[in-house]
Design a protein around this motif. Structure first.
Motif, PDB file in Angstrom:
ATOM      1  N   HIS A  39      41.459  32.819  33.839  1.00 48.69           N
ATOM      2  CA  HIS A  39      41.206  33.811  34.874  1.00 48.69           C
ATOM      3  C   HIS A  39      40.724  35.110  34.228  1.00 48.69           C
ATOM      4  O   HIS A  39      41.284  35.547  33.220  1.00 48.69           O
ATOM      5  CB  HIS A  39      42.485  34.056  35.676  1.00 48.69           C
ATOM      6  CG  HIS A  39      42.255  34.821  36.926  1.00 48.69           C
ATOM      7  ND1 HIS A  39      42.188  36.191  36.951  1.00 48.69           N
ATOM      8  CD2 HIS A  39      42.063  34.413  38.204  1.00 48.69           C
ATOM      9  CE1 HIS A  39      41.974  36.602  38.183  1.00 48.69           C
ATOM     10  NE2 HIS A  39      41.899  35.540  38.972  1.00 48.69           N
ATOM     11  N   GLU A  42      43.719  37.810  34.732  1.00 46.19           N
ATOM     12  CA  GLU A  42      45.065  37.399  34.341  1.00 46.19           C
ATOM     13  C   GLU A  42      44.944  36.149  33.470  1.00 46.19           C
ATOM     14  O   GLU A  42      44.971  35.019  33.956  1.00 46.19           O
ATOM     15  CB  GLU A  42      45.924  37.124  35.583  1.00 46.19           C
ATOM     16  CG  GLU A  42      47.379  36.999  35.250  1.00 46.19           C
ATOM     17  CD  GLU A  42      48.247  36.955  36.499  1.00 46.19           C
ATOM     18  OE1 GLU A  42      49.318  36.341  36.394  1.00 46.19           O
ATOM     19  OE2 GLU A  42      47.881  37.494  37.541  1.00 46.19           O
ATOM     20  N   ALA A  45      47.225  32.916  33.777  1.00 42.20           N
ATOM     21  CA  ALA A  45      47.413  32.290  35.085  1.00 42.20           C
ATOM     22  C   ALA A  45      47.150  30.786  34.978  1.00 42.20           C
ATOM     23  O   ALA A  45      46.121  30.375  34.451  1.00 42.20           O
ATOM     24  CB  ALA A  45      46.488  32.908  36.112  1.00 42.20           C
ATOM     25  N   ALA A  48      44.324  29.733  40.158  1.00 38.22           N
ATOM     26  CA  ALA A  48      43.975  30.914  40.952  1.00 38.22           C
ATOM     27  C   ALA A  48      43.316  30.472  42.248  1.00 38.22           C
ATOM     28  O   ALA A  48      42.548  29.511  42.276  1.00 38.22           O
ATOM     29  CB  ALA A  48      43.026  31.817  40.177  1.00 38.22           C
TER      30      ALA A  48
END
Length: 170
Positions: A39, A42, A45, A48
Motif C-alpha cells: 500500500h 501504509e 497493510a 486495502a
C-alpha cells in the motif's frame, strides 16, 4: 455597482468549474493495481479497500406486496500478503425470519491475478456462495473468492432487497 459585478463574476467562476473524482467501474482492473506490492501510504497493510460504493433506492413491487428498498454495494479489494486473505471472504447479515424476508445476491464477483504477463480473471462459482442461519430471524450470505494469493485484486457487487423500507442500511 462595482461590488455587484465582482460578485457576479465570482459566482460565474465558481459554477464554471466541475470536479471529477476518480471513476471506478467493476471489471476495469488495471495492471498497475495488480503489480502493486504494498500500500502506498501504509506499507505494512495486509490488504486495502481500493473502492467501495453503495446506493439505496426505493421501488414499488407488486410481487413483494408494496414498496421495496434495494441497496447495491460495489467493492474492490487488493490483497497484499497472506495475512490479508480474510478480506477475500465476505458475509452479509440479512433478516430471514418473516415472509417476505430480505434477499441477498452477489454478482460480478471476480478475482484478478497476473499470469504470464496478462490479467487472468476468475469468476466466483456457486460452490463459493453459502447461506448460514444465525438464528430463527437472521442469516448470513457468505462468499469465498476463488484463486486468491498475494497480489490478487478482488471485486464484487452485492444487492440487498428488503420490504422493510423504514430500516436503512449502514
Amino acid at each position: 455597482m462595482r461590488i455587484r459585478i465582482t460578485n457576479l463574476i465570482a459566482l460565474l467562476l465558481m459554477t464554471a468549474f466541475t470536479v471529477n473524482a476518480q471513476k471506478f467501474e467493476l471489471g476495469k482492473v488495471s495492471m498497475e493495481e495488480l503489480q502493486e506490492t504494498r500500500h502506498p501510504r501504509e506499507a505494512d497493510a495486509p490488504a486495502a479497500i481500493l473502492f467501495e460504493r453503495g446506493s439505496t433506492y426505493f421501488s414499488y413491487n407488486d410481487n413483494r406486496g408494496g414498496f421495496t428498498m434495494t441497496t447495491e454495494v460495489e467493492v474492490r479489494i487488493k490483497i497484499y500478503t497472506k495475512e490479508g486473505y480474510d478480506w477475500s471472504n465476505k458475509k452479509v447479515l440479512y433478516f430471514s425470519g418473516e415472509i417476505p424476508g430480505e434477499k441477498v445476491e452477489f454478482s460480478k464477483a471476480y478475482s484478478y491475478n497476473i499470469v504470464d504477463g496478462k490479467i487472468e480473471k476468475t469468476k466466483l462459482k456457486s460452490d463459493g456462495e453459502f447461506n448460514e442461519k444465525v438464528n430463527k430471524l437472521w442469516s448470513f450470505k457468505k462468499i469465498t473468492m476463488p484463486n486468491v494469493k498475494e497480489g490478487t485484486v478482488i471485486e464484487y457487487r452485492y444487492t440487498i432487497e428488503s420490504p422493510y423500507v423504514s430500516t436503512l442500511p449502514d
